[in-house]
Design a protein around this motif. Structure first.
Motif, short mmCIF file in Angstrom:
data_model
loop_
_atom_site.label_atom_id
_atom_site.label_comp_id
_atom_site.label_asym_id
_atom_site.label_seq_id
_atom_site.Cartn_x
_atom_site.Cartn_y
_atom_site.Cartn_z
N ASP A 1 0.85 -1.19 0.00
CA ASP A 1 0.00 0.00 0.00
C ASP A 1 0.89 1.24 0.00
N MET A 2 0.40 2.30 -0.63
CA MET A 2 1.15 3.54 -0.71
C MET A 2 0.28 4.72 -0.31
N PRO A 3 -0.18 4.77 0.93
CA PRO A 3 -0.98 5.91 1.37
C PRO A 3 -0.13 7.18 1.43
N ARG A 4 -0.79 8.30 1.48
CA ARG A 4 -0.11 9.60 1.44
C ARG A 4 0.92 9.74 2.56
N GLU A 5 0.55 9.34 3.78
CA GLU A 5 1.48 9.51 4.91
C GLU A 5 2.75 8.67 4.72
N LYS A 6 2.60 7.55 4.06
CA LYS A 6 3.77 6.70 3.80
C LYS A 6 4.68 7.36 2.78
N LEU A 7 4.11 7.97 1.76
CA LEU A 7 4.90 8.66 0.75
C LEU A 7 5.66 9.83 1.35
N ILE A 8 5.02 10.52 2.28
CA ILE A 8 5.69 11.63 2.97
C ILE A 8 6.81 11.09 3.86
N GLY A 9 6.57 9.95 4.47
CA GLY A 9 7.60 9.33 5.30
C GLY A 9 8.84 8.97 4.47
N PHE A 10 8.63 8.47 3.27
CA PHE A 10 9.76 8.17 2.39
C PHE A 10 10.54 9.44 2.05
N ALA A 11 9.81 10.54 1.87
CA ALA A 11 10.46 11.81 1.55
C ALA A 11 11.35 12.27 2.71
N THR A 12 10.85 12.08 3.93
CA THR A 12 11.65 12.43 5.11
C THR A 12 12.90 11.57 5.17
N GLU A 13 12.73 10.27 4.94
CA GLU A 13 13.86 9.34 4.96
C GLU A 13 14.87 9.67 3.86
N ALA A 14 14.39 10.11 2.70
CA ALA A 14 15.25 10.41 1.57
C ALA A 14 15.94 11.76 1.71
N GLY A 15 15.53 12.55 2.69
CA GLY A 15 16.15 13.86 2.88
C GLY A 15 15.66 14.93 1.94
N VAL A 16 14.41 14.81 1.48
CA VAL A 16 13.84 15.86 0.63
C VAL A 16 13.83 17.17 1.43
N PRO A 17 14.48 18.22 0.94
CA PRO A 17 14.68 19.43 1.77
C PRO A 17 13.41 20.20 2.11
N ASP A 18 12.51 20.37 1.15
CA ASP A 18 11.30 21.17 1.38
C ASP A 18 10.10 20.23 1.42
N LEU A 19 9.79 19.75 2.60
CA LEU A 19 8.69 18.78 2.74
C LEU A 19 7.33 19.42 2.47
N ALA A 20 7.19 20.70 2.81
CA ALA A 20 5.92 21.38 2.55
C ALA A 20 5.64 21.43 1.05
N LYS A 21 6.66 21.77 0.27
CA LYS A 21 6.50 21.78 -1.19
C LYS A 21 6.24 20.37 -1.70
N PHE A 22 6.94 19.39 -1.14
CA PHE A 22 6.74 18.00 -1.56
C PHE A 22 5.28 17.60 -1.37
N GLU A 23 4.70 17.91 -0.22
CA GLU A 23 3.30 17.55 0.04
C GLU A 23 2.37 18.24 -0.95
N GLN A 24 2.64 19.49 -1.27
CA GLN A 24 1.81 20.19 -2.26
C GLN A 24 1.94 19.53 -3.64
N ASP A 25 3.17 19.11 -3.97
CA ASP A 25 3.41 18.52 -5.28
C ASP A 25 2.72 17.16 -5.45
N LEU A 26 2.37 16.52 -4.36
CA LEU A 26 1.66 15.25 -4.46
C LEU A 26 0.30 15.41 -5.14
N ASP A 27 -0.22 16.63 -5.17
CA ASP A 27 -1.53 16.89 -5.77
C ASP A 27 -1.42 17.55 -7.14
N ARG A 28 -0.22 17.65 -7.68
CA ARG A 28 -0.05 18.32 -8.97
C ARG A 28 -0.57 17.47 -10.13
N ALA A 29 -1.44 18.06 -10.92
CA ALA A 29 -2.03 17.35 -12.05
C ALA A 29 -0.99 17.07 -13.13
#
Length: 258
Positions: free
Chosen positions: A177-205
């Motif tokens: 399963d790949m729920p949203r919170e899990k995808l954000i968790g991977f971003a944290t683990e990967a060291g994505v610098p701007d998590l707020a932007k990452f979360e917004q980008d999850l909804d980009r068409a």
């Protein structure tokens, strides 16, 4: 006592297309060279005769090279886009290894966890191979969501780390399963610098559309299962042993004169 010859190795239809493209490039190159000779012969005046006004000039070497064979079958699949956030390695590497994968595919996880590290160490890190990733969504909406997340991480320069984080957490079998919170968790683990932007980008068409387009293009090429790889005019499917990947890459390096 007679022995049977080994059965021929099955060839994927995409590999046939790539080989045909390479042959076609060679033929077109020969035709272009012949036409160039004709043009030069017609444009060179007879001895002691000045060129007539408006006579065609001899093409330059640069002009003669355009379209005469192109860059080979490599250009049929590989893009060599220096700005591709899903690519790893030297853009001018002799060989490009293209992989199609679904982030919910257990066999894709096996290759990423067990095979790609060796390929990177032996080939990519040495400038011999460039790796280009193509996302596909064969296992439903959450495959699309995961691919969008990887693209979002890639825009912040963290695609390799996100790829590693996702597949490191994959189960031995089944589609996770790949729920949203899990995808954000991977971003944290990967060291994505701007998590707020990452979360917004999850909804980009546009990112979602890019995943769907990549999936459609893969199906158009005949890629119906993952993981699937192409290097030059050769294709290889499945989580195969590292020896098979070495043989594929070494063959293409030899063809490139390396």
């Amino acid at each position: 006592m007679s022995t049977k010859a080994p059965a021929p190795k099955p060839v994927h239809p995409l590999a046939r297309k790539l080989r045909f493209a390479r042959i076609l490039n060679v033929v077109l190159g020969a035709v272009a060279a012949f036409l160039l000779v004709v043009v030069i012969a017609l444009s060179v005046p007879s001895a002691g005769q000045a060129p007539a006004a408006g006579a065609p000039q001899t093409p330059s070497a640069d002009a003669a090279g355009e379209g005469a064979g192109g860059s080979g079958s490599d250009s049929e699949i590989a893009t060599r886009d220096p700005d591709d956030p899903l690519a790893i390695g030297d853009v001018d590497a002799p060989v490009v290894l293209v992989e199609w994968a679904d982030f919910r595919c257990p066999f894709c996880a096996v290759v990423t966890n067990e095979t790609l590290p060796t390929i990177f160490e032996e080939y990519v890190d040495k400038g011999l191979v460039r790796y280009e990733f193509r996302d596909v969504a064969f296992f439903g909406e959450e495959s699309i969501d995961a691919a969008v997340a990887a693209r979002a991480a890639g825009e912040q320069g963290k695609f390799p780390e996100y790829l590693e984080a996702v597949f490191a957490a994959a189960p031995e079998k089944g589609h996770p399963d790949m729920p949203r919170e899990k995808l954000i968790g991977f971003a944290t683990e990967a060291g994505v610098p701007d998590l707020a932007k990452f979360e917004q980008d999850l909804d980009r068409a546009d990112l979602r559309d890019a995943v769907l387009a990549s999936t459609a293009e893969a199906q158009k090429l005949g890629v119906t299962s993952v993981p699937f790889f192409v290097a030059g005019d050769q294709a290889i499917a499945g989580a195969q042993p590292i020896e098979n990947f070495r043989a594929l890459i070494d063959e293409q390096l030899a063809a490139a004169g390396e």
